[in-house]
Scaffold this motif. Structure first.
Motif, mmCIF file in Angstrom:
data_model
loop_
_atom_site.group_PDB
_atom_site.id
_atom_site.type_symbol
_atom_site.label_atom_id
_atom_site.label_comp_id
_atom_site.label_asym_id
_atom_site.label_seq_id
_atom_site.Cartn_x
_atom_site.Cartn_y
_atom_site.Cartn_z
ATOM 1 N N ILE A 8 0.892 -1.210 0.003
ATOM 2 C CA ILE A 8 0.138 0.036 0.040
ATOM 3 C C ILE A 8 0.801 1.140 -0.012
ATOM 4 C CG2 ILE A 8 -1.808 -1.077 1.110
ATOM 5 C CD1 ILE A 8 -0.744 0.142 3.709
ATOM 6 N N GLY A 9 2.044 1.077 0.143
ATOM 7 C CA GLY A 9 3.001 2.333 0.293
ATOM 8 C C GLY A 9 3.405 2.536 1.761
ATOM 9 N N ARG A 10 3.800 3.549 2.050
ATOM 10 C CA ARG A 10 4.435 3.963 3.346
ATOM 11 C C ARG A 10 2.968 4.047 4.452
ATOM 12 N NH1 ARG A 10 9.335 5.832 5.146
ATOM 13 N NH2 ARG A 10 9.343 5.318 7.372
ATOM 14 N N LEU A 11 3.154 3.283 5.259
ATOM 15 C CA LEU A 11 2.325 3.172 6.378
ATOM 16 C C LEU A 11 2.917 2.550 7.832
ATOM 17 C CD1 LEU A 11 -0.426 3.868 7.779
ATOM 18 C CD2 LEU A 11 -1.287 1.609 7.046
ATOM 19 N N SER A 19 2.152 -3.104 5.173
ATOM 20 C CA SER A 19 2.350 -3.255 3.860
ATOM 21 C C SER A 19 1.122 -3.791 3.264
ATOM 22 C CB SER A 19 3.504 -4.143 3.723
ATOM 23 O OG SER A 19 3.256 -5.613 4.268
ATOM 24 N N ALA A 74 -4.673 -1.181 -2.323
ATOM 25 C CA ALA A 74 -3.537 -0.244 -2.309
ATOM 26 C C ALA A 74 -3.440 0.942 -3.195
ATOM 27 C CB ALA A 74 -2.578 -1.380 -3.040
ATOM 28 N N THR A 75 -4.033 0.772 -4.182
ATOM 29 C CA THR A 75 -4.150 1.963 -4.832
ATOM 30 C C THR A 75 -5.143 3.156 -4.286
ATOM 31 O OG1 THR A 75 -4.241 0.726 -7.031
ATOM 32 C CG2 THR A 75 -5.011 3.165 -7.224
ATOM 33 N N PHE A 77 -5.336 3.404 -0.954
ATOM 34 C CA PHE A 77 -4.698 4.121 0.145
ATOM 35 C C PHE A 77 -3.633 5.173 -0.361
ATOM 36 C CE2 PHE A 77 -1.291 4.244 3.080
ATOM 37 C CZ PHE A 77 -2.177 4.419 4.395
ATOM 38 N N ARG A 78 -3.122 4.526 -1.424
ATOM 39 C CA ARG A 78 -1.886 5.801 -2.092
ATOM 40 C C ARG A 78 -2.678 6.918 -2.570
ATOM 41 N NH1 ARG A 78 0.396 0.585 -3.841
ATOM 42 N NH2 ARG A 78 -0.624 1.066 -6.190
ATOM 43 N N LEU A 79 -3.709 6.733 -3.128
ATOM 44 C CA LEU A 79 -4.500 7.883 -3.609
ATOM 45 C C LEU A 79 -5.548 8.774 -2.670
ATOM 46 C CD1 LEU A 79 -5.483 6.754 -7.200
ATOM 47 C CD2 LEU A 79 -3.587 8.297 -6.558
ATOM 48 N N ARG A 80 -5.377 8.399 -1.323
ATOM 49 C CA ARG A 80 -6.236 8.809 -0.433
ATOM 50 C C ARG A 80 -6.493 10.242 -0.262
ATOM 51 N NH1 ARG A 80 -1.544 7.146 1.996
ATOM 52 N NH2 ARG A 80 -0.497 8.141 3.587
ATOM 53 N N GLN A 125 -6.722 5.339 9.010
ATOM 54 C CA GLN A 125 -6.098 6.721 9.254
ATOM 55 C C GLN A 125 -6.463 7.104 10.568
ATOM 56 O OE1 GLN A 125 -5.380 9.500 5.613
ATOM 57 N NE2 GLN A 125 -7.371 8.453 5.189
#
Length: 306
Positions: A8-11, A19, A74-75, A77-80, A125
């Motif tokens: 998902i990127g950095r979390l 991840s 994942a997408t 979350f990255r574009l949230r 979040q």
């Protein structure tokens, strides 16, 4: 890489790197449970994580997640941030169309699944903002005497918690900000899960039948969205998110090893390097992890204080 395993990127939540939201909700729950000040916020975390689990259940098909689920989660979350910005200017009921404006999101996902994923992102979040505030508050305790505090964590956890509570009281403004952000995210998540339930029932009902009653449908949908049964289903659906704990433990061990090896390199190159310079090198230059995580593992490895 399978779509369902897409990162998902950095979390980072309470010092743990996340991840995959579909598979690591149990790990997130375990991470927040280990916080010294978890107990006063138990119901907050329970509320958010039950809602997150319920949101993932919208993707379950015959007890498993389809491959495309991981890609969509994942997408989104990255574009949230971008999605939230567009959603803030649109009517709530148009959330699926807002999400579909982003071409990288799978077109085969149902409206209910997209809105449920938005719920998942918002609720996570909420967990993140509250957990990371508590985690950073706890780290300040180590400034007193890192070695002594590390020992106290094991030998006298009640005293350690009392010190963390004392540290918490020093920054009421930080707590207010964390609580307000938590409520904002949860407010968005609550609205979204209601819409997801509505969309799913619309998808399941053949409106061409003469006995379709809109008023009855709406009442039932609203009831399901906020009933106790929804929480129970969420808790049950969460069982599908489990994966061997050893994997998460191994990831944490690997990250700790990376921090320690990097610290060894920098100390060897500059034996007089200060604590501030060492942390800056690992966080900014090497990008291993966030400052709280780097500091935690440096303390655990005996590199701090120096």
């Amino acid at each position: 890489m399978d779509d369902e395993n897409m990162p998902i990127g950095r979390l980072e939540i309470a010092g743990f790197d996340v991840s995959n939201l579909l598979w690591e909700l149990d790990d997130i729950e375990q991470a927040v449970r280990e916080l010294a000040l978890y107990s006063p916020f138990r119901e907050h975390f329970k509320e958010a994580l039950e809602l997150a689990n319920y949101a993932t259940s919208f993707w379950l098909e015959d007890g498993r997640y389809p491959d495309r689920a991981g890609s969509v989660v994942a997408t989104m979350f990255r574009l949230r941030d971008e999605i939230e910005e567009h959603a803030s200017y649109a009517d709530a009921a148009s959330l699926p169309s807002v999400i579909r404006r982003f071409h990288s999101i799978d077109r085969n996902a149902a409206d209910s699944q997209l809105v449920a994923t938005y719920t998942l992102v918002q609720s996570i979040q909420a967990v993140q903002v509250l957990a990371n505030w508590l985690f950073e508050t706890e780290l300040y305790v180590f400034d007193l005497d890192a070695d002594l505090i590390a020992q106290m964590q094991v030998t006298d956890p009640k005293k350690y918690c009392a010190l963390a509570e004392k540290e918490r009281l020093k920054d009421p403004g930080g707590e207010i900000d964390a609580r307000e952000s938590f409520r904002t995210f949860m407010g968005n998540a609550d609205k979204a899960i209601m819409l997801a339930s509505l969309y799913r029932q619309v998808e399941d009902i053949d409106v061409s039948r003469g006995n379709f009653n809109v008023a009855s449908f709406l009442n039932e949908a609203l009831s399901k969205a906020f009933s106790a049964k929804a929480s129970q289903r969420g808790a049950a659906a969460g069982k599908a998110n489990r994966k061997p704990e050893s994997v998460k433990q191994q990831n944490a061990a690997d990250l700790r090893e990376r921090v320690c090896k990097a610290a060894d390199r920098h100390i060897l190159a500059n034996p007089t390097i200060s604590e501030r310079e060492l942390k800056k090198a690992l966080v900014e230059q090497e990008g291993i992890a966030s400052e709280p995580t780097v500091k935690k593992y440096l303390i655990m490895g005996g590199y701090l204080p120096r």
